[in-house]
Design a protein around this motif. Structure first.
Motif, PDB file in Angstrom:
ATOM      1  N   GLU A  87       0.819  -1.218   0.000  1.00 11.41           N
ATOM      2  CA  GLU A  87       0.000   0.000   0.000  1.00 11.41           C
ATOM      3  C   GLU A  87       0.855   1.272   0.000  1.00 11.41           C
ATOM      4  O   GLU A  87       0.550   2.251   0.665  1.00 11.41           O
ATOM      5  N   LYS A 126      -3.234  -5.056  -6.085  1.00 12.13           N
ATOM      6  CA  LYS A 126      -3.937  -4.831  -4.822  1.00 12.13           C
ATOM      7  C   LYS A 126      -2.946  -4.604  -3.680  1.00 12.13           C
ATOM      8  O   LYS A 126      -3.162  -3.765  -2.801  1.00 12.13           O
ATOM      9  N   LYS A 166      -5.352   1.989  -0.366  1.00  9.95           N
ATOM     10  CA  LYS A 166      -6.811   1.979  -0.499  1.00  9.95           C
ATOM     11  C   LYS A 166      -7.264   3.284  -1.149  1.00  9.95           C
ATOM     12  O   LYS A 166      -6.846   4.362  -0.756  1.00  9.95           O
ATOM     13  N   ASP A 197     -12.095  -6.460  -5.342  1.00  2.99           N
ATOM     14  CA  ASP A 197     -11.030  -5.559  -4.897  1.00  2.99           C
ATOM     15  C   ASP A 197     -11.062  -4.180  -5.551  1.00  2.99           C
ATOM     16  O   ASP A 197     -10.346  -3.271  -5.105  1.00  2.99           O
ATOM     17  N   TRP A 198     -11.859  -4.013  -6.614  1.00  5.52           N
ATOM     18  CA  TRP A 198     -11.824  -2.774  -7.388  1.00  5.52           C
ATOM     19  C   TRP A 198     -13.233  -2.268  -7.638  1.00  5.52           C
ATOM     20  O   TRP A 198     -14.162  -3.050  -7.835  1.00  5.52           O
ATOM     21  N   ARG A 219      -8.851   1.090  -6.248  1.00  6.29           N
ATOM     22  CA  ARG A 219      -8.809   0.029  -5.253  1.00  6.29           C
ATOM     23  C   ARG A 219      -9.805   0.313  -4.141  1.00  6.29           C
ATOM     24  O   ARG A 219      -9.898   1.442  -3.635  1.00  6.29           O
TER      25      ARG A 219
END
Length: 296
Positions: A102, A126, A131, A190-191, A293
């Protein structure tokens, strides 16, 4: 992407003759992006054109490519004095172990995502993206001579014919490009906010196609020939037949034959003695994929 890694591939020609991306494309990506602009990663960066452009919008830009030749070309083309926040390193898109979890705000890939292994790609995207971070992939297919439908038809036949360049494209990558990246499907879990922008050129003049056009250029026919010789399919064909490009007494190649047939199909190309200097308008069919994301 193996063809681009070979020592026989001209990375300098790739940099010189591939189309550049307009500010409208970058502006579309940046308008979609929300939040911090600390780190951007350019996957399959090639000669570094995307990384250099985005260096003005992010604190740090890292270009990655699995080809030593492409990384060398990117570094040679990128002045440290002018782009102090841009670095390049050899790496596959599916394995970016040097990046923390991240730690990336925007990940992009210009004319590269069709090479990626999707089973490994999406988990890695991912992992590296924060995020709410942005993924932006775009690609373009063959160029269209928008004022010359007959030449465009000949080009298509030579590109994909069984007795021409057709067998030399790497699949499924080429089909993904031809389908404007629709086969790239970010996992729904996830998206979100997935958006696509597409353009399919027409042959009734400039901007006669459908969708949002990002890539067009006025180009000399000789430059168009040089561009075709940057295609991975041509490189694979050349590896097999080991024919040199025509220059005086040297033997011609499949691109010379292709353009000879185009000249036969288009009367004003035939009449022009200095035909390689003739300028024509070309447009590329393209696809842009944007995804965010999820925050969960």
């Amino acid at each position: 992407m193996a063809q681009f890694a070979k020592s026989t591939f001209s990375h300098a020609s790739y940099a010189a003759f591939r189309p550049s991306y307009p500010s409208s494309l970058y502006n579309t990506v940046l308008a979609y992006h929300h939040g911090p602009r600390s780190r951007c990663v350019d996957l399959g960066c090639g000669h570094g054109v995307v990384a250099r452009y985005l260096s003005g919008s992010f604190s740090q830009v890292i270009g990655t490519d699995p080809s030593d030749g492409m990384i060398e070309q990117a570094q040679t083309s990128t002045s440290r004095a002018e782009y102090p926040n841009v670095t390049f390193r050899k790496s596959a898109a599916e394995n970016l172990a040097f990046l923390e979890d991240e730690s990336v705000d925007l990940v992009v890939a210009g004319q590269a995502a069709h090479w990626f292994d999707q089973t490994k790609l999406w988990p890695e995207m991912k992992r590296i993206l924060r995020k709410g971070g942005t993924l932006a992939f775009w690609g373009y297919k063959d160029h269209v001579f928008v004022d010359y439908p007959k030449a465009t038809k000949v080009l298509d036949e030579w590109c994909y014919g069984d007795n021409a360049l057709g067998p030399y494209w790497t699949q499924p990558g080429r089909s993904i490009v031809q389908n404007k990246l629709r086969d790239l499907q970010p996992p729904f879990s996830d998206w979100d906010d997935v958006q696509r922008t597409e353009y399919e050129p027409g042959t009734e003049g400039p901007r006669s196609g459908e969708g949002t056009m990002f890539l067009n250029k006025r180009i000399k026919l000789g430059e168009s020939m040089a561009y075709v010789r940057t295609w991975s399919a041509f490189s694979a064909w050349q590896d097999k037949f080991q024919k040199k490009m025509r220059d005086g007494s040297r033997e011609g190649d499949i691109v010379d034959d292709m353009f000879e047939e185009m000249r036969s199909a288009e009367p004003d190309w035939r009449r022009d003695g200095e035909w390689k200097e003739k300028e024509v308008e070309v447009e590329w069919g393209s696809g842009l994929l944007l995804a965010r994301r999820k925050y969960k």
